[in-house]
Scaffold this active site. Structure first.
Site, PDB file in Angstrom:
ATOM      1  N   ARG A  58       0.855  -1.203   0.000  1.00 22.18           N
ATOM      2  CA  ARG A  58       0.000   0.000   0.000  1.00 22.18           C
ATOM      3  C   ARG A  58       0.883   1.242   0.000  1.00 22.18           C
ATOM      4  NH1 ARG A  58      -3.352  -3.769   2.373  1.00 22.18           N
ATOM      5  NH2 ARG A  58      -5.068  -4.190   0.934  1.00 22.18           N
ATOM      6  N   ASP A  82       0.398  -6.883  -3.136  1.00 22.07           N
ATOM      7  CA  ASP A  82      -1.022  -6.568  -2.939  1.00 22.07           C
ATOM      8  C   ASP A  82      -1.477  -5.781  -4.169  1.00 22.07           C
ATOM      9  OD1 ASP A  82      -3.629  -6.014  -1.724  1.00 22.07           O
ATOM     10  OD2 ASP A  82      -2.641  -6.510   0.170  1.00 22.07           O
ATOM     11  N   HIS A  93      -6.317  -9.970  -4.412  1.00 23.90           N
ATOM     12  CA  HIS A  93      -5.430  -8.871  -3.999  1.00 23.90           C
ATOM     13  C   HIS A  93      -4.208  -8.761  -4.912  1.00 23.90           C
ATOM     14  CE1 HIS A  93      -6.895  -7.113  -0.173  1.00 23.90           C
ATOM     15  NE2 HIS A  93      -7.435  -8.293   0.065  1.00 23.90           N
ATOM     16  N   ASP A 106      -6.595 -14.208   1.361  1.00 22.86           N
ATOM     17  CA  ASP A 106      -7.703 -13.483   1.994  1.00 22.86           C
ATOM     18  C   ASP A 106      -8.569 -12.759   0.962  1.00 22.86           C
ATOM     19  OD1 ASP A 106      -5.426 -11.784   1.574  1.00 22.86           O
ATOM     20  OD2 ASP A 106      -6.521 -10.205   2.607  1.00 22.86           O
ATOM     21  N   GLU A 107      -9.806 -12.520   1.370  1.00 22.64           N
ATOM     22  CA  GLU A 107     -10.734 -11.615   0.687  1.00 22.64           C
ATOM     23  C   GLU A 107     -10.779 -11.817  -0.829  1.00 22.64           C
ATOM     24  OE1 GLU A 107     -10.766  -7.833   3.645  1.00 22.64           O
ATOM     25  OE2 GLU A 107      -9.094  -7.871   2.269  1.00 22.64           O
ATOM     26  N   TRP A 129      -7.045 -14.063  11.309  1.00 14.41           N
ATOM     27  CA  TRP A 129      -7.156 -12.597  11.415  1.00 14.41           C
ATOM     28  C   TRP A 129      -8.579 -12.137  11.634  1.00 14.41           C
ATOM     29  CZ3 TRP A 129      -9.428  -9.077   7.805  1.00 14.41           C
ATOM     30  CH2 TRP A 129      -9.892  -9.647   6.616  1.00 14.41           C
ATOM     31  N   TYR A 176      -4.199  -5.780  15.306  1.00 16.19           N
ATOM     32  CA  TYR A 176      -4.039  -4.903  14.145  1.00 16.19           C
ATOM     33  C   TYR A 176      -3.491  -3.549  14.589  1.00 16.19           C
ATOM     34  CZ  TYR A 176      -5.546  -7.913  10.459  1.00 16.19           C
ATOM     35  OH  TYR A 176      -5.565  -8.921   9.536  1.00 16.19           O
ATOM     36  N   PHE A 177      -2.233  -3.348  14.281  1.00 13.58           N
ATOM     37  CA  PHE A 177      -1.588  -2.116  14.729  1.00 13.58           C
ATOM     38  C   PHE A 177      -1.834  -0.964  13.757  1.00 13.58           C
ATOM     39  CE2 PHE A 177       1.911  -4.021  17.746  1.00 13.58           C
ATOM     40  CZ  PHE A 177       0.904  -4.576  18.518  1.00 13.58           C
ATOM     41  N   TRP A 196      -0.908  -2.906   8.447  1.00 13.71           N
ATOM     42  CA  TRP A 196      -1.382  -2.570   7.097  1.00 13.71           C
ATOM     43  C   TRP A 196      -1.185  -1.086   6.902  1.00 13.71           C
ATOM     44  CZ3 TRP A 196      -2.134  -6.788   4.396  1.00 13.71           C
ATOM     45  CH2 TRP A 196      -2.467  -7.962   5.070  1.00 13.71           C
ATOM     46  N   THR A 197      -0.794  -0.694   5.690  1.00 16.31           N
ATOM     47  CA  THR A 197      -0.315   0.683   5.564  1.00 16.31           C
ATOM     48  C   THR A 197      -1.144   1.562   4.632  1.00 16.31           C
ATOM     49  OG1 THR A 197       1.238  -0.042   3.860  1.00 16.31           O
ATOM     50  CG2 THR A 197       2.060   0.044   6.121  1.00 16.31           C
TER      51      THR A 197
HETATM   52  C1  TNX Z   1      -7.942  -6.684   5.683  1.00 20.91           C
HETATM   53  S1  TNX Z   1      -6.101  -8.661   7.074  1.00 20.91           S
HETATM   54  C2  TNX Z   1      -6.929  -7.144   4.859  1.00 20.91           C
HETATM   55  C3  TNX Z   1      -5.933  -6.200   4.342  1.00 20.91           C
HETATM   56  C4  TNX Z   1      -6.236  -4.789   4.749  1.00 20.91           C
HETATM   57  C5  TNX Z   1      -6.661  -4.763   6.198  1.00 20.91           C
HETATM   58  C6  TNX Z   1      -6.889  -3.401   6.751  1.00 20.91           C
HETATM   59  C7  TNX Z   1      -6.175  -9.231   5.672  1.00 20.91           C
HETATM   60  C8  TNX Z   1      -5.744 -10.603   5.529  1.00 20.91           C
HETATM   61  N1  TNX Z   1      -6.677  -8.481   4.661  1.00 20.91           N
HETATM   62  O1  TNX Z   1      -5.846  -6.327   2.947  1.00 20.91           O
HETATM   63  O2  TNX Z   1      -5.109  -4.012   4.554  1.00 20.91           O
HETATM   64  O3  TNX Z   1      -7.849  -5.500   6.336  1.00 20.91           O
HETATM   65  O4  TNX Z   1      -6.980  -3.433   8.157  1.00 20.91           O
END
Ligand code: TNX
Length: 756
Positions: free
Chosen positions: A152, A181, A256, A321-322, A388, A413-414, A463-464
């Site tokens: 990011r 990403d 991603h 993820d996602e 997560w 999550y920092f 995450w940035t």
């Molecule tokens: C979810 S945590 C994501 C990241 C984002 C983050 C923001 C994860 C495995 N996927 O792509 O940066 O939330 O907090």
């Protein structure tokens, strides 16, 4: 245990707290007569000795002699030592001799870090004095991780080394490097140069916050970004290894990866060219690999081959993820693959994807680790899971005898706020304070002893999206990483929040010396309503051990001279409490905490809902609607939420009461998909069966109003005797056109049904 002895000049502070520490009288002074000794034939001891000598040279301007006879020595040895296992060490400091003994190099390095915490962080002419002590120490968990997203925003190799130095100082041992990403591909891959020529660069929009950066337009120069060359990666991997840190690279897939697709459009399902993604405007962007195309797997295997060459880590992180399933649903190749392999849905297609990669990695003697979504559709046989989305994925995986790293959003999550949020640098949202991190335990209660052995440890993720500067990386990590290090290293039964706060002080001095940015703490006062046995009280708390709390109840602004909080306040009449924290006469809170309480005829009585409250927004349970506690606009506490459903609540006042006014408090928060109801209708009854209309209020605020608003929908009438009240708040049909959730169910939030 630390034995604080009054006669000792300084109390030793070590983070993470060692398993056992006995402070003794006297000091060892490191000076030009001191010599470092180790067995030259032992590589680990030699490396540890060289590392220490370089550090001493940096802070004192001269190196020590090595392996010559001297009265004063610092001695390293690798010797089989029971009780301390891998990474553990014994450290003994007497006025003439310092010895560090361990089973492995990692142990020696951890011993050195304990020693270094007693010394200055920068060049000094002051005497280098180490207090005498005996330490026996070893970690509770083997995975003590820190993650950094360099996609990011890109961060220089220098920043990465600084991050590694900080990790090493606090005995963290896994650096999870999120190299891929949507918004940037950050590692050089020789076979596929476009990943770097194209995928590593994007149009700069640093003047706007992340979520509002429009996508690049055709022809705009893509000048923002960068990548690590393989030479740089090798150097960083070696730098980390020297400090007992394993780098786990993350090569994200199958979602991603808009950056890879911008480089090679044939990697996606629709194969359309796209520009590298600037922010989060995904309108014309594809971010999945095609799962039906064998060339994609060939590409990934090539990439992973180069990655494996660079990273000796057993684990290779492959994301997972996602993953947006839509492109796969529309893709003939993906659908053909599903048919051929007998996969019943796209979740199984993702599982097929990950299993195929896992098999490839296993063939290279590496293990796969991925985000908890890799559980969906079936977990690959040897895969480890990074949990997560809470701890549930990790619990499930551990029960299936898979290794797990815990990294739940709260508190790991920092990128979330650690204080404020007023007065803090803009963050993605959420709140994970230092104390919340300190209180974390990675072993969930749901696991029995045997299952718990699969929890390798935990990790914080940075995450940035909202972090573009080195200073902010430091700020978000410091001091929360220190709390996590103690969670992961120190014994659970030795937890001591006050002691930890004391031991933080030398670390703050170290950060000051080094010019590191760090958060000084969360100085909010927290007002906590407690409704029990028909009585309403308010407790006020702070995370700061040294702070006093001052407050007012008359609506005025509190200051250092306001009334001091001693114990819970009873709420006997409607009032607003405003509270601040004060340390040594100085107001520390950025702004006072404010909580409004209303006492009215319904407080403490029973409410029955026709439609259930959302389990995500229950406030303090069912009776939150009549607890006298008003919601505020800055957080979702005390609000009851309904998703796409009307709020219909029936209240029983217990006996006939004289009533002349009814109101329902509601929230509009457009950005959070929360809208005022269309209208609120009140009915009253004496017997709970026959209800009479008591009035209706139409909403007058447009659904598109984006400011956060709180409004009481209120009706007044001639005094009458009633026992039951029924309120119906009609939810909006859906999120309006132009809203990110257009067409999807709207939320309705209410905090209080007030009966007067
Ligand atoms: C979810 S945590 C994501 C990241 C984002 C983050 C923001 C994860 C495995 N996927 O792509 O940066 O939330 O907090």
């Amino acid at each position: 245990m630390l034995f604080g002895m009054a006669s000792l000049a300084q109390t030793i502070s070590i983070i993470p707290q060692p398993v056992s520490l006995v402070q003794q009288k006297g000091t060892f002074i490191i000076d030009k007569n001191t010599c470092i000794q180790y067995n030259r034939l032992n590589k680990a001891a030699s490396e540890a000795g060289a590392f220490l000598n370089r550090y001493l040279n940096d802070i004192s301007g001269s190196r020590l002699r090595e392996n010559v006879h001297s009265q004063k020595v610092i001695q390293f040895s690798i010797a089989p030592t029971s009780d301390i296992g891998k990474e553990g060490y014994l450290l003994k400091v007497s006025p003439e001799k310092i010895t560090i003994t361990a089973n492995d190099k990692a142990g020696l390095m951890n011993g050195i870090q304990t020693l270094l915490q007693q010394l200055p962080g920068i060049r000094t002419n002051a005497a280098l004095a180490v207090p005498c002590m005996e330490v026996k120490d070893y970690p509770r968990f083997k995975w003590r991780g820190m993650h950094l997203d360099v996609s990011r925003h890109f961060f220089s190799p220098e920043l990465i080394k600084e991050y590694i130095d900080l990790m090493a100082r606090y005995k963290m041992n896994v650096f999870h490097w999120h190299l891929v990403d949507d918004q940037g591909w950050r590692i050089e891959i020789k076979k596929y140069p476009e990943l770097n020529n194209t995928g590593s660069w994007r149009v700069d929009r640093l003047d706007r916050v992340w979520g509002e950066r429009p996508q690049a337009m055709e022809g705009e120069p893509a000048t923002y970004g960068g990548y690590y060359t393989q030479a740089q990666v090798k150097e960083i991997v070696a730098y980390a290894a020297e400090r007992n840190i394993t780098i786990v690279p993350e090569i994200e897939m199958p979602g991603h990866v808009a950056s890879a697709i911008a480089s090679y459009p044939w990697l996606s399902c629709n194969r359309r060219p796209q520009q590298p993604l600037t922010g989060v405007d995904y309108k014309d962007i594809t971010s999945n690999y095609c799962a039906g195309n064998d060339s994609v797997f060939a590409f990934l295997q090539d990439v992973l081959c180069e990655v494996i060459q660079l990273f000796p880590s057993t684990y290779i992180h492959v994301g997972g993820d996602e993953v947006e399933k839509d492109p796969w649903k529309k893709c003939t190749r993906c659908q053909a693959r599903m048919k051929k392999e007998g996969l019943k849905d796209e979740a199984e297609l993702q599982s097929y994807f990950m299993k195929r990669i896992e098999k490839f990695l296993a063939g290279k003697k590496r293990k796969m680790i991925g985000w908890d979504e890799i559980l969906e559709g079936g977990l690959a046989p040897g895969a480890a899971v990074m949990s997560w989305r809470g701890e549930q994925g990790g619990i499930e995986a551990a029960k299936m005898q898979h290794d797990v790293v815990m990294t739940p959003g709260s508190p790991c999550y920092f990128d979330h706020y650690q204080a404020g949020p007023e007065g803090e640098p803009l963050a993605i949202g959420g709140m994970n304070t230092l104390k919340q991190v300190y209180d974390y335990d990675p072993l969930p209660k749901e696991l029995n002893e045997q299952q718990a052995t699969y929890i390798m440890g935990a990790q914080a993720n940075l995450w940035t999206e909202y972090i573009s500067a080195n200073e902010q990386v430091e700020y978000m990590v410091l001091p929360r990483m220190l709390a996590l290090s103690e969670v992961l290293w120190s014994k659970k039964d030795g937890k001591d929040w006050l002691g930890f706060n004391e031991r933080l002080k030398p670390s703050y001095r170290y950060f000051d010396q080094k010019g590191y940015h760090y958060c000084k703490g969360d100085f909010k006062a927290q007002i906590i309503p407690v409704a029990k046995n028909g009585k309403l009280t308010a407790e006020i708390a702070t995370e700061q051990p040294d702070a006093t709390i001052r407050y007012t109840t008359d609506g005025s602004e509190p200051d250092a001279g306001s009334k001091k909080y001693e114990s819970a306040l009873s709420i006997d009449s409607s009032m607003t409490i405003k509270a601040i924290t004060v340390i040594q006469g100085k107001v520390m809170s950025f702004k006072p905490a404010v909580q409004k309480f209303v006492l009215h005829k319904a407080v403490g009585h029973d409410v029955v809902y026709t439609n259930a409250v959302s389990k995500y927004y229950m406030a303090d349970g069912n009776n939150s609607l009549i607890d006298g506690v008003r919601g505020t606009s800055d957080h979702h506490k005390y609000w009851h939420g309904f998703c796409g459903k009307d709020l219909i609540a029936t209240l029983d006042l217990g006996s006939m009461k004289t009533v002349h006014k009814l109101s329902l408090g509601c929230l509009q928060a457009y950005k959070d998909w929360i809208f005022f109801p269309k209208r609120v209708r009140f009915e009253v009854s004496a017997d709970g069966v026959n209800f009479r209309d008591a009035g209706m209020v139409e909403n007058s605020i447009p659904i598109t109003e984006s400011a956060k608003l709180i409004r009481d929908f209120e009706v007044k009438f001639e005094k009458r005797k009633i026992r039951y009240v029924r309120v119906t708040a009609t939810v909006q049909d859906s999120c309006p056109i132009g809203h990110p959730g257009a067409g999807q169910p709207a939320w309705l939030f209410a905090d209080e049904l007030i009966v007067e």
